[in-house]
Motif scaffolding. Structure first.
Motif, short mmCIF file in Angstrom:
data_model
loop_
_atom_site.label_atom_id
_atom_site.label_comp_id
_atom_site.label_asym_id
_atom_site.label_seq_id
_atom_site.Cartn_x
_atom_site.Cartn_y
_atom_site.Cartn_z
N UNK A 128 0.80 -1.22 0.00
CA UNK A 128 0.00 0.00 0.00
C UNK A 128 0.84 1.28 0.00
N UNK A 129 2.07 1.20 -0.38
CA UNK A 129 2.94 2.38 -0.30
C UNK A 129 2.37 3.61 -1.01
N UNK A 130 1.70 3.40 -2.14
CA UNK A 130 1.14 4.52 -2.90
C UNK A 130 -0.39 4.48 -2.80
N UNK A 131 -0.95 5.58 -2.31
CA UNK A 131 -2.41 5.74 -2.20
C UNK A 131 -3.09 4.64 -1.40
N UNK A 132 -2.67 4.48 -0.15
CA UNK A 132 -3.23 3.41 0.68
C UNK A 132 -4.74 3.54 0.92
N UNK A 133 -5.29 4.75 0.89
CA UNK A 133 -6.74 4.88 1.13
C UNK A 133 -7.54 4.65 -0.16
N UNK A 134 -6.82 4.44 -1.29
CA UNK A 134 -7.52 4.22 -2.56
C UNK A 134 -7.45 5.40 -3.51
N UNK A 135 -6.64 6.40 -3.15
CA UNK A 135 -6.43 7.53 -4.05
C UNK A 135 -7.72 8.28 -4.34
N UNK A 136 -7.64 9.17 -5.31
CA UNK A 136 -8.83 9.92 -5.72
C UNK A 136 -9.77 8.98 -6.49
N UNK A 137 -9.19 8.03 -7.20
CA UNK A 137 -10.00 7.13 -8.02
C UNK A 137 -10.87 6.23 -7.14
N UNK A 138 -10.33 5.74 -6.05
CA UNK A 138 -11.13 4.89 -5.16
C UNK A 138 -11.93 5.67 -4.12
N UNK A 139 -11.34 6.76 -3.63
CA UNK A 139 -11.97 7.48 -2.51
C UNK A 139 -12.95 8.53 -2.96
#
Lengths: 369, 369
Positions: free
Chosen positions: B305-316
């Motif tokens: 999860x090093x990059x965009x662990x919360x799901x980034x803008x695309x997921x969040x």
């Protein structure tokens, strides 16, 4: 902590002419570059735009059309004290070491969406600022015996002073009698008691101590910063004849500057309505409460420009996002001794009072040459 | 200079539900107060609102409904990086000594006026962000051989990670095949390549070193700040496969923090479109140019999860003014070890990359526990 100074400015005429917001921003920026021969675009670390205009990304747009590639760039909005809010941000960017040179540009179109308190639907027609202006006026009359003549004198004085301000919206001089017969708006306000929304833009260049010399031999230092927001709805005020946010902002600003009201040689105060000038000089403790009207009478009769030398908002016009910046420019000119016909002799310490939305938020800046 | 830390936060769910902007602002502020038992309204010196909403005076309105009477209060707008711009302002207010405690609240309604570049009439229909997203995508494909599958993998990864983010807009997981068959928008973009505008709000509390202990035992320090605005129109970029404002902002931020890309344990990057995540990890020098796609492939396959662990803008989801704040909250949780299922082991240094308008402006923050 870096010391912070106003080192240059760009002024444009306030008027009824409608122009695109981008043109307003650019014209005052051009004027600033014209006044600052050593300034290069690459010197500017931060560009802050002060406006209520709905156009987004204006700070990047201004930067692009002015050939600037800043680090930080954004818009600051707080209705009528957006201008001083952006100057306080500029101060903090420099004092904190994030920037050495900040360009602050305020601009507004005459039909700015910031004129009416659209967010407070519960007020019905009382959203319009003339209603809080009326309530303040009625309250000040009741508490301190302020008369229609006292109010008209504020307007007469500020129109008289504005005649010597080449950027003022108004260049007409009126007698007190004429103003006392101007159009009635409410039980307590005539049209001559009100400042006018208009188009206009003003720009200042703010710099850290180590670079001021590149731009000016007459830096004007930001010595005091006081801000207070008491509410968003003026009915939460404890009093309608005093502006609590101004009282508190002044206290904070004087404390930071280690100066006192007696040290002030010149002040720009936010005369959105005539009564606001009386309340401001009282709430800033330049005079005691209730003595605003006799103080302004003396200023008017002796042509003493200590308060609102450029003609205030009533004489100069009130392009919301530009107003606080224009007030800072006038004070800078006074402290640099370059205010021409408006010049107050030996002015060393100046004060700027800028407020929003029925004085629910105030900024008080203290500047020193 | 005062040291500055993130000491608390308030998160709300990002969604398609339309709510008044005032409710969005207040709900995330309430959540922040719930998370901060020792916080009193009177502790807060400054309230900054980050939004593209056209409602004026939101910082005073939020203050009033939350019972706060701040000194400084204003709105900060810079399209999609309004959030980190307001955090940088909060830093400067504290570092310069004007404030000890700053509340920063970002909020946006799903139909925010900041989604389309209305100011650039010369673009015609190309005002819509999918067109710059397409141009970046075409350019990255041409220069680095990036494939549709590489792009779909970014989307698959971020949707997968968002499943463990209770505040994410999306909670669906998709296979790469499914995403490669999602609706075509332009020659180079599918709907699954795009982040979605939505409603949402996020709040952070930022404090000076001397008061952090009152609010948390796990302050997260702001160690690096880098910002750059290269233009307002992306056609001025030197390249369409690299984001110059990001490259320059990263340089400034790493220099200030005395850290380097190799020190970064976790990064929130601005994946407005799938290609932006590949470009960001390259432009931040987390990997070399062109290696973004193989790097993301490894992350996806190893569930790193090093990059965009919360799901980034695309997921969040991407509620413009809240996005930068939400990125800072995720990084804060990672560095405090409270990110639950999303937690990266022993994360000590985090990076936030937030940008506006086709990467014409970027902010890079470096945070350290």
């Amino acid at each position: 902590m870096n010391k912070v100074a106003i080192v240059s400015y760009g002024n444009t005429k306030f008027s009824r002419d409608d122009k695109p917001i981008e043109s307003l921003l650019l014209n005052s920026t051009k004027s600033l570059f014209d006044n600052t021969p050593n300034l290069m675009q690459k010197d500017i670390d931060t560009v802050l735009v002060s406006t209520n205009d709905n156009t987004k990304y204006l700070s990047a747009i201004l930067s692009e059309i002015a050939g600037i590639q800043p680090k930080t760039a954004h818009t600051v909005e707080s209705l009528c004290n957006s201008g001083t809010n952006s100057i306080v941000s500029a101060y903090s960017y420099i004092a904190s070491g994030l920037a050495n040179v900040v360009l602050v540009v305020g601009a507004e179109r005459k039909n700015s969406p910031g004129q009416i308190l659209e967010w407070d639907n519960s007020r019905g027609e009382y959203k319009h600022p003339i209603f809080w202006g009326s309530i303040f006026t009625k309250s000040h009359k009741r508490e301190f015996g302020t008369t229609e003549e006292d109010l008209a004198r504020v307007s007469a004085k500020n129109h008289k002073f504005a005649k010597d301000n080449p950027n003022a919206y108004s260049n007409k001089v009126f007698s007190i009698d004429e103003l006392m017969n101007s159009r009635v708006l409410t039980e307590d306000l005539r049209v001559s008691d009100c400042s006018r929304s208009c188009s206009g833009a003003s720009a200042v260049l703010i710099a850290s101590e180590q670079v001021t010399k590149r731009f000016t031999n007459e830096p004007v230092w930001i010595k005091g910063i006081g801000q207070k927001t008491t509410s968003a709805g003026f009915t939460k005020n404890n009093s309608f004849s005093s502006m609590r946010s101004t009282v508190e902002a002044a206290k904070i600003s004087f404390q930071m500057s280690k100066l006192s009201p007696g040290d002030i040689d010149v002040a720009e105060v936010h005369d959105a309505f005539t009564v606001c000038e009386l309340m401001a000089v009282e709430d800033l403790r330049i005079v005691s409460k209730g003595e605003g009207r006799s103080f302004v009478k003396t200023l008017y009769e002796t042509e003493d420009r200590k308060i609102n030398p450029r003609g205030g908002l009533i004489g100069s016009g009130h392009p919301l996002g530009a107003t606080g910046i224009a007030q800072v420019i006038e004070t800078t000119q006074q402290l640099q001794g370059t205010a021409k016909k408006r010049q107050i002799q030996n002015a060393k310490v100046g004060l700027v009072h800028n407020m929003s939305a029925a004085a629910t938020s105030s900024t008080v800046l203290i500047l020193q040459s």
